[in-house]
Write an enzyme that holds these catalytic residues in place. Sequence first.
Site, PDB file in Angstrom:
ATOM      1  N   ARG A   1     -26.108  26.478 -58.972  1.00  0.00           N
ATOM      2  CA  ARG A   1     -25.242  26.046 -58.076  1.00  0.00           C
ATOM      3  C   ARG A   1     -24.783  27.086 -57.155  1.00  0.00           C
ATOM      4  O   ARG A   1     -24.174  26.882 -55.854  1.00  0.00           O
ATOM      5  CB  ARG A   1     -23.779  25.469 -58.542  1.00  0.00           C
ATOM      6  CG  ARG A   1     -23.949  24.352 -59.512  1.00  0.00           C
ATOM      7  CD  ARG A   1     -22.733  24.096 -60.264  1.00  0.00           C
ATOM      8  NE  ARG A   1     -21.632  23.847 -59.600  1.00  0.00           N
ATOM      9  CZ  ARG A   1     -21.289  22.567 -59.608  1.00  0.00           C
ATOM     10  NH1 ARG A   1     -21.799  21.475 -60.096  1.00  0.00           N
ATOM     11  NH2 ARG A   1     -20.124  22.295 -58.939  1.00  0.00           N
TER      12      ARG A   1
ATOM     13  N   HIS B   1     -35.374  23.740 -20.955  1.00  0.00           N
ATOM     14  CA  HIS B   1     -34.232  23.874 -20.490  1.00  0.00           C
ATOM     15  C   HIS B   1     -33.630  25.171 -21.357  1.00  0.00           C
ATOM     16  O   HIS B   1     -32.174  25.268 -21.237  1.00  0.00           O
ATOM     17  CB  HIS B   1     -33.497  22.530 -20.875  1.00  0.00           C
ATOM     18  CG  HIS B   1     -33.944  21.424 -20.319  1.00  0.00           C
ATOM     19  ND1 HIS B   1     -33.540  21.124 -18.769  1.00  0.00           N
ATOM     20  CD2 HIS B   1     -34.931  20.506 -20.790  1.00  0.00           C
ATOM     21  CE1 HIS B   1     -34.476  19.980 -18.599  1.00  0.00           C
ATOM     22  NE2 HIS B   1     -35.115  19.637 -19.761  1.00  0.00           N
TER      23      HIS B   1
ATOM     24  N   GLU C   1     -34.852  20.342 -39.775  1.00  0.00           N
ATOM     25  CA  GLU C   1     -34.912  20.734 -41.154  1.00  0.00           C
ATOM     26  C   GLU C   1     -35.779  21.832 -41.435  1.00  0.00           C
ATOM     27  O   GLU C   1     -35.516  22.691 -42.429  1.00  0.00           O
ATOM     28  CB  GLU C   1     -35.218  19.570 -41.709  1.00  0.00           C
ATOM     29  CG  GLU C   1     -35.741  19.469 -43.242  1.00  0.00           C
ATOM     30  CD  GLU C   1     -34.507  19.807 -44.278  1.00  0.00           C
ATOM     31  OE1 GLU C   1     -33.371  20.159 -43.644  1.00  0.00           O
ATOM     32  OE2 GLU C   1     -34.728  20.289 -45.258  1.00  0.00           O
TER      33      GLU C   1
ATOM     34  N   LYS D   1     -34.700  25.353 -43.481  1.00  0.00           N
ATOM     35  CA  LYS D   1     -35.117  25.810 -44.667  1.00  0.00           C
ATOM     36  C   LYS D   1     -35.653  27.159 -44.606  1.00  0.00           C
ATOM     37  O   LYS D   1     -35.137  27.980 -45.552  1.00  0.00           O
ATOM     38  CB  LYS D   1     -36.446  24.890 -45.088  1.00  0.00           C
ATOM     39  CG  LYS D   1     -36.529  23.466 -45.551  1.00  0.00           C
ATOM     40  CD  LYS D   1     -35.966  23.431 -46.910  1.00  0.00           C
ATOM     41  CE  LYS D   1     -34.457  23.351 -47.145  1.00  0.00           C
ATOM     42  NZ  LYS D   1     -33.850  21.948 -47.217  1.00  0.00           N
TER      43      LYS D   1
ATOM     44  N   TRP E   1     -17.422  31.158 -57.016  1.00  0.00           N
ATOM     45  CA  TRP E   1     -18.089  31.322 -55.555  1.00  0.00           C
ATOM     46  C   TRP E   1     -16.944  31.565 -54.711  1.00  0.00           C
ATOM     47  O   TRP E   1     -16.141  30.833 -54.528  1.00  0.00           O
ATOM     48  CB  TRP E   1     -18.754  30.114 -55.129  1.00  0.00           C
ATOM     49  CG  TRP E   1     -19.605  30.155 -54.058  1.00  0.00           C
ATOM     50  CD1 TRP E   1     -20.789  30.907 -53.625  1.00  0.00           C
ATOM     51  CD2 TRP E   1     -19.127  29.740 -52.721  1.00  0.00           C
ATOM     52  NE1 TRP E   1     -21.198  30.830 -52.247  1.00  0.00           N
ATOM     53  CE2 TRP E   1     -20.196  30.054 -51.689  1.00  0.00           C
ATOM     54  CE3 TRP E   1     -18.106  29.341 -52.231  1.00  0.00           C
ATOM     55  CZ2 TRP E   1     -20.113  29.896 -50.364  1.00  0.00           C
ATOM     56  CZ3 TRP E   1     -18.054  28.919 -50.732  1.00  0.00           C
ATOM     57  CH2 TRP E   1     -18.957  29.151 -49.965  1.00  0.00           C
TER      58      TRP E   1
ATOM     59  N   ASN F   1     -12.021  24.841 -60.183  1.00  0.00           N
ATOM     60  CA  ASN F   1     -12.706  24.658 -59.172  1.00  0.00           C
ATOM     61  C   ASN F   1     -12.125  23.617 -57.811  1.00  0.00           C
ATOM     62  O   ASN F   1     -11.079  22.954 -58.351  1.00  0.00           O
ATOM     63  CB  ASN F   1     -13.876  23.684 -59.251  1.00  0.00           C
ATOM     64  CG  ASN F   1     -15.014  24.533 -60.016  1.00  0.00           C
ATOM     65  OD1 ASN F   1     -14.867  25.394 -60.450  1.00  0.00           O
ATOM     66  ND2 ASN F   1     -15.891  23.622 -60.442  1.00  0.00           N
ATOM     67  N   GLY F   2     -12.213  24.395 -56.555  1.00  0.00           N
ATOM     68  CA  GLY F   2     -11.638  23.698 -55.534  1.00  0.00           C
ATOM     69  C   GLY F   2     -10.664  24.616 -54.807  1.00  0.00           C
ATOM     70  O   GLY F   2     -10.695  25.833 -54.975  1.00  0.00           O
TER      71      GLY F   2
ATOM     72  N   CYS G   1     -18.617  26.906 -57.440  1.00  0.00           N
ATOM     73  CA  CYS G   1     -18.018  27.249 -58.516  1.00  0.00           C
ATOM     74  C   CYS G   1     -18.623  26.183 -59.758  1.00  0.00           C
ATOM     75  O   CYS G   1     -18.509  24.945 -59.191  1.00  0.00           O
ATOM     76  CB  CYS G   1     -16.372  27.299 -58.588  1.00  0.00           C
ATOM     77  SG  CYS G   1     -15.588  28.191 -57.334  1.00  0.00           S
TER      78      CYS G   1
ATOM     79  N   LYS H   1     -25.135  24.898 -54.357  1.00  0.00           N
ATOM     80  CA  LYS H   1     -25.942  24.065 -54.244  1.00  0.00           C
ATOM     81  C   LYS H   1     -25.121  22.779 -53.851  1.00  0.00           C
ATOM     82  O   LYS H   1     -25.371  21.875 -53.441  1.00  0.00           O
ATOM     83  CB  LYS H   1     -26.448  23.550 -55.985  1.00  0.00           C
ATOM     84  CG  LYS H   1     -27.403  22.306 -56.067  1.00  0.00           C
ATOM     85  CD  LYS H   1     -28.564  22.337 -54.980  1.00  0.00           C
ATOM     86  CE  LYS H   1     -29.220  21.100 -55.116  1.00  0.00           C
ATOM     87  NZ  LYS H   1     -30.296  20.873 -53.988  1.00  0.00           N
TER      88      LYS H   1
ATOM     89  N   GLU I   1     -32.607  29.391 -44.777  1.00  0.00           N
ATOM     90  CA  GLU I   1     -32.135  29.345 -46.162  1.00  0.00           C
ATOM     91  C   GLU I   1     -32.517  30.071 -47.119  1.00  0.00           C
ATOM     92  O   GLU I   1     -32.180  30.907 -47.897  1.00  0.00           O
ATOM     93  CB  GLU I   1     -31.928  27.921 -46.859  1.00  0.00           C
ATOM     94  CG  GLU I   1     -31.120  27.145 -46.059  1.00  0.00           C
ATOM     95  CD  GLU I   1     -30.822  25.600 -46.786  1.00  0.00           C
ATOM     96  OE1 GLU I   1     -31.784  24.988 -46.757  1.00  0.00           O
ATOM     97  OE2 GLU I   1     -29.873  25.488 -47.662  1.00  0.00           O
TER      98      GLU I   1
END
Length: 612
Positions: free
Chosen positions: A27, A508, A485, A489, A74, A100-101, A2, A607, A492
Amino acid sequence: MCGIIAYVGKQNSAPILLEGLKKLEYRGYDSAGISVCNRENIITVKSAGKVEELENKLGKRKISGTIGIAHTRWATHGKPNDINSHPHADCQENIHLVHNGIIENYQELKKFLQKKKHKFKSETDSEVLAHLIEEFGKNLGFKDAVLEALKMIRGTYGLAIISKKEQGKMLVARNGSPLVIGVGDGECVIASDVSALICHTDKVIYLEDGEVAEIDKDGYSITNIKNKKVNKEISKLTWNIEKSQKGGFPHFMLKEIFEQPEAIRNCLRGRIDKFLKDENFPVLGGLKPVEKKLRKINKIIIVACGTSYYSGLVGKYMFEEYAGISTEVEYASEFRYRKSVLCGRTAVIAISQSGETADTLAAIREAKSRGALTLGIVNVVGSSISRETDGGSYTLSGPEIGVASTKAFTSQITVLALWTMMFGRQRKMTFSATEKIAKELKKIPEMVEKIVKNNKDIKKIAKKYMTAENFLYMGRKYNYPIAMEGALKIKEISYIHAEGYPSGEMKHGPIALIDEDFPSIFICPKDSVYEKNISGIQEIKARGGKIIAVATEGDKNMKKIADDVIYIPKTLEMLTPMLAVVPLQMFAYYFGVLKGFNVDQPRNLAKSVTVE
Ligand code: M6R
């Protein structure tokens, strides 16, 4: 996540708010809305979808008014639709707010308010607060009603609130969700993120948790929740508008990948030259106040999320190899609820691009409350983590707008290398060993430049593998975190299933996945585990699997074994992650672009993850 933008001043607020909402788009969000005080009224327009859809809905309606609030949502409580979008209002539509929150006790409060005949329109936790203020407002003025309501809330908030009864005034409050007041000439722009207000002013006040600001056209006053005055300093922003725009690149993500050489140079500037001259320590001003304590620590716990967690893993390998300090790396979301063993000789390091990630911030608070020394490696100057830790270093990589973290990651590893030198020098590391790292670090920006110039070849490889639906990423020792990483990437940005593994673990389990349609990306530079990695590659080849290898320049042998090879320059083993990650960022970028996805704002992602 948000975003909030609000305006109090002399200008017409609606265009300023819409422009601010666009700046917050990066964001990640799913709906947007705006409320503007318009003569005796407050006009609200809300829409699911992009800010563009909100603009279309507003159409030619000229909403004029010099005070307004706006929000990108969001979804957390209730679907992303028009009704659940912010701003929310009370029964009489006197109070309008953006939040927000998360209000954790909203169900309890809702029941209490329903008994008092309040009618709710949305499924959100945020609307409860508007009604709670309305309830207290029966006997109190606007500000007092807000303060009383805030006292009843459990959870986190960044809030901007306006009232029809006291037009001309806005109240903003913070607890756990960032809020910044931009102070202009006869106006204030309030935002959850400085990138939405830097085009108006470079003078800002960072609200702290538990602070409430009352703002009108004549200025602002700040108190705590008990209405006790708080004196705040105005800080000057060092970021500029140009820096937060695309600068000719098609996407922020590509721009930020290309910015890595400059970001690493900025991160190193002034920190190692003096060290190379006077044989002492790297210059790390943010660690000065805790220098003595750092000498005594015998355990480090790194807490972080996502990409920052993976840089933390690289840090663990560095700290243990060079400084001899036992280091654990933990997901902040686990650490905060687990009873890990901490003592006065433990340092807890938070790594975060935004400096606002809710889990990382909570982990640091938990560590602090249990007596540990807390440190931060943060990009956003003035962010909560940077303010709440005992010491730390900024990564200085400039605004990172693309949701997928790229330049923040390589800058975090740069700081971790500097800290390794610092911790090492405080212990038994010789000057010449440290000097070797410093000299090599200085060469890294040029090496990254060379890799990014290879973008066309990387794009070709991405094209070749476009039909693949899965990827296995593998690396060992310092490059195991890079495998993780790389896989993150591509997940996402391209919505492709990918797994990152330490290559020694392949046998394994994951090797069962391998066939000719399941390619593997092997990070295999010429380092101490090169031979081990080569065996792993051969085992995959023997099972018909395709290999894309990230190898060291001059490794001709790799051309014979792997199907495709991306070369990176030779450097110290501990610094190879800073090079090896770059082609993987580019591979994910081109994969996503070729698939036609919005790489800067991937679906479902935000974000800055400011809720749990
Ligand atoms: O701002 P932070 O570094 O604390 O963010 C942590 C993660 O949310 C972040 O790295 C996330 O995983 C990114 N989308 C990775 O590209």
